[in-house]
Design an enzyme around this catalytic site. Structure first.
Site, short mmCIF file in Angstrom:
data_model
loop_
_atom_site.label_atom_id
_atom_site.label_comp_id
_atom_site.label_asym_id
_atom_site.label_seq_id
_atom_site.Cartn_x
_atom_site.Cartn_y
_atom_site.Cartn_z
N GLU A 169 0.79 -1.24 0.00
CA GLU A 169 0.00 0.00 0.00
C GLU A 169 0.82 1.28 0.00
O GLU A 169 0.52 2.22 0.75
CB GLU A 169 -0.96 -0.02 1.21
CG GLU A 169 -1.88 -1.23 1.21
CD GLU A 169 -2.74 -1.37 2.47
OE1 GLU A 169 -2.66 -0.49 3.34
OE2 GLU A 169 -3.46 -2.37 2.57
N GLU A 226 -6.33 -10.68 -1.38
CA GLU A 226 -7.21 -10.45 -0.22
C GLU A 226 -8.67 -10.38 -0.63
O GLU A 226 -9.41 -9.47 -0.24
CB GLU A 226 -6.79 -9.15 0.50
CG GLU A 226 -5.32 -9.13 0.89
CD GLU A 226 -4.90 -7.92 1.71
OE1 GLU A 226 -5.79 -7.20 2.22
OE2 GLU A 226 -3.70 -7.69 1.85
O1 G3I Z 1 -4.24 -6.97 19.05
C1 G3I Z 1 -5.12 -5.92 19.48
C2 G3I Z 1 -5.70 -6.25 20.81
O2 G3I Z 1 -4.67 -6.32 21.76
C3 G3I Z 1 -6.74 -5.18 21.17
O3 G3I Z 1 -7.35 -5.51 22.35
C4 G3I Z 1 -7.78 -5.05 20.08
C5 G3I Z 1 -8.78 -3.93 20.36
O4 G3I Z 1 -9.34 -3.42 19.17
O5 G3I Z 1 -7.12 -4.75 18.88
C6 G3I Z 1 -6.22 -5.77 18.47
O6 G3I Z 1 -5.63 -5.37 17.25
C7 G3I Z 1 -6.46 -5.44 16.11
C8 G3I Z 1 -5.76 -6.37 15.11
O7 G3I Z 1 -6.46 -6.36 13.89
C9 G3I Z 1 -5.65 -7.80 15.61
O8 G3I Z 1 -6.91 -8.33 15.84
C10 G3I Z 1 -6.61 -4.05 15.54
O9 G3I Z 1 -7.39 -3.25 16.40
C11 G3I Z 1 -7.27 -4.10 14.18
O10 G3I Z 1 -7.22 -2.82 13.59
C12 G3I Z 1 -6.51 -5.08 13.29
O11 G3I Z 1 -7.17 -5.14 12.06
C13 G3I Z 1 -6.44 -5.73 11.00
C14 G3I Z 1 -6.18 -4.70 9.92
O12 G3I Z 1 -5.51 -5.33 8.84
C15 G3I Z 1 -5.33 -3.56 10.42
O13 G3I Z 1 -4.79 -2.83 9.41
C16 G3I Z 1 -7.27 -6.86 10.44
O14 G3I Z 1 -7.41 -7.87 11.45
C17 G3I Z 1 -6.61 -7.42 9.21
O15 G3I Z 1 -7.46 -8.37 8.61
C18 G3I Z 1 -6.33 -6.29 8.22
O16 G3I Z 1 -5.67 -6.80 7.10
C19 G3I Z 1 -5.38 -5.84 6.08
C20 G3I Z 1 -4.19 -6.36 5.31
O17 G3I Z 1 -3.13 -6.66 6.17
C21 G3I Z 1 -3.75 -5.35 4.26
N1 G3I Z 1 -4.84 -4.98 3.38
C22 G3I Z 1 -6.05 -4.57 4.05
C23 G3I Z 1 -6.50 -5.64 5.05
C24 G3I Z 1 -7.82 -5.29 5.64
O18 G3I Z 1 -7.75 -4.10 6.40
#
Ligand code: G3I
Length: 434
Positions: free
Chosen positions: A237, A348
């Site tokens: 990205e 994805e």
């Molecule tokens: O690990 C923390 C946890 O400690 C906390 O309590 C919780 C509270 O919200 O958050 C947890 O982290 C989250 C993490 O996923 C793990 O579950 C984040 O908030 C959350 O924002 C994060 O989202 C991920 C996202 O990328 C972040 O950019 C998604 O799971 C993941 O599927 C997504 O994947 C991305 C690709 O890598 C790149 N392309 C877009 C795609 C979708 O956004």
């Protein structure tokens, strides 16, 4: 015995959940099964694995038709329990074309039933979060044992996932090395400071940190799990036209851009090539690649890196909607990317459906079917070297899209039943192509 007991418990739970799910979701749908009813994939259309054009087309029916055999029925029941029934394997079906991948989190993967389903359906895996810089960078150890130019990493987040791949002969897409998101701010600061008044490390320091980070990740993965990772999303990205960076690059929220400058992408690929195993493919990965301006900027960038010999493929994330992008625009991007001669991974894939009506599930199935029809056609005609299709999540329940309200973007529902989307990918005759 333990597994059997677990299965029984899950079946009971699943039955209750199916009951609720069906009542809420499919009320009024005539051919839905009743809870407790024995399900069987009868009426199943024989699965003939597609062969690439030019190759001998030798369909291998599962049974020999006899003159008295009744005509095959077109499938009408699309909700088959993957726990109770044997369902066809997507990766087996598409194996002459591309690998079929799943993005999954550790918690889901280590669930017995989800793990079993993944082994049956997918031959490529992506860690949803567990291989991203925020999962691997160990600030405490970096502060105590690292140097200003070399951080310390930990791999407990992804070890079990890589082991799972070794045990089940699944290949891994390494996601992702250099990304503006999910990389902690302290990594870009002098002394790895996390204080408010922290200042950016110099370009030279950040280049060294980048090189060491890439080296450490690759060295660990390639010595501990040799042969498992077959592709790396080296940079994720980096293009966001209109954000102020040179040549359409993302700037405002990219600390990589702000500390190193616009050539950070080229440098990342240079380092990745230096430390990758010879057979590992290096990818640039991005979303909304079908937006014309973004597509052009990506093409300029990857062509430059291609001239330097440091890139092997383009990842099209493909988080798409039910009607946008049009398949014409989407296909146009694949065609343009295909002209580079680089490999293409659909990295994805999901479809942002916000309804769970039976009608919309069928439309979603149709959209998946048309996508795969398009992929197949582009491979058959030699237009694009598409070598992997990865879906971003296993069940609707676990999709990242639910952060904006309930969504139904994937192939399996919460009780691990197939959805029409699954049968669409298998080109099932019961799913209309139009
Ligand atoms: O690990 C923390 C946890 O400690 C906390 O309590 C919780 C509270 O919200 O958050 C947890 O982290 C989250 C993490 O996923 C793990 O579950 C984040 O908030 C959350 O924002 C994060 O989202 C991920 C996202 O990328 C972040 O950019 C998604 O799971 C993941 O599927 C997504 O994947 C991305 C690709 O890598 C790149 N392309 C877009 C795609 C979708 O956004």
């Amino acid at each position: 015995m333990l597994l059997w007991t677990k299965k029984l418990a899950i079946r009971l739970l699943a039955t209750v959940m199916i009951c609720n799910f069906m009542v809420c979701t499919f009320t009024g749908c005539g051919d839905q099964k009743e809870s407790g009813e024995e399900k069987s994939p009868t009426g199943e259309v024989q699965k003939v694995q597609p062969t690439k054009e030019g190759e001998e087309d030798t369909p291998t029916p599962t049974s020999t038709p006899t003159p008295t055999e009744p005509e095959k029925e077109v499938r009408t029941d699309f909700y088959i329990s993957s726990i109770d029934e044997k369902i066809p394997s997507m990766y087996e079906y598409w194996k002459e074309y591309f690998s079929i991948g799943i993005a999954i989190t550790k918690g889901e993967l280590l669930n017995d039933f989800k793990g079993e389903l993944i082994v049956q359906q997918f031959n490529s895996m992506t860690c949803g979060n567990e291989m991203k810089p925020d999962a691997l960078l160990d600030r405490e150890a970096t502060k105590s044992k690292g140097t200003e130019t070399c951080p310390v990493l930990k791999f407990d987040s992804c070890d079990e996932m890589l082991s799972f791949c070794v045990d089940h002969n699944i290949k891994m897409r390494g996601h992702t090395l250099v990304w503006h998101s999910q990389t902690p701010d302290w990594f870009f600061m002098e002394g790895y400071s996390n204080k408010q008044d922290a200042v950016f490390a110099s370009r030279e320091v950040m280049l060294a940190r980048m090189e060491n980070y890439i080296r450490l990740v690759m060295e660990y993965v390639n010595t501990t799990y040799p042969g498992v990772v077959y592709a790396w999303d080296v940079v994720n990205e980096a293009i966001a036209p209109g954000d102020g960076g040179e040549n359409g690059m993302r700037m405002s929220d990219s600390l990589w851009y702000q500390t190193i400058g616009p050539d950070f992408v080229e440098k990342a690929f240079e380092y990745a090539r230096k430390y990758a195993a010879p057979e590992q493919k290096l990818f640039y990965n991005d979303f909304n690649t079908y937006e014309a301006a973004k597509r052009i900027a990506i093409l300029e960038l990857v062509n430059k890196i291609k001239d330097q010999g440091n890139i092997d493929g383009i990842g099209m994330q493909s988080h798409i909607g039910m009607s946008s992008p049009t398949l014409l625009d989407y296909e146009e991007t694949i065609r343009k990317f295909g002209e580079t001669g680089l490999e293409i991974h659909i990295t994805e894939l999901d479809i942002n459906l916000d309804s769970n009506s039976e009608e919309d599930f069928m439309k979603e199935g149709t959209r998946y079917k048309r996508l795969f029809f398009t992929f197949k056609n582009l491979v058959d005609t030699g237009v694009a070297n598409i070598t992997n299709i990865t879906v971003w999540g296993l069940t609707d329940e676990g999709s990242w899209l639910n952060k904006d309200g309930k969504r139904y973007p994937l192939l399996f529902n919460q009780v691990l039943e197939t959805k029409p989307a699954f049968w669409g990918i298998l080109m099932d005759e019961g799913i209309p192509l139009y």
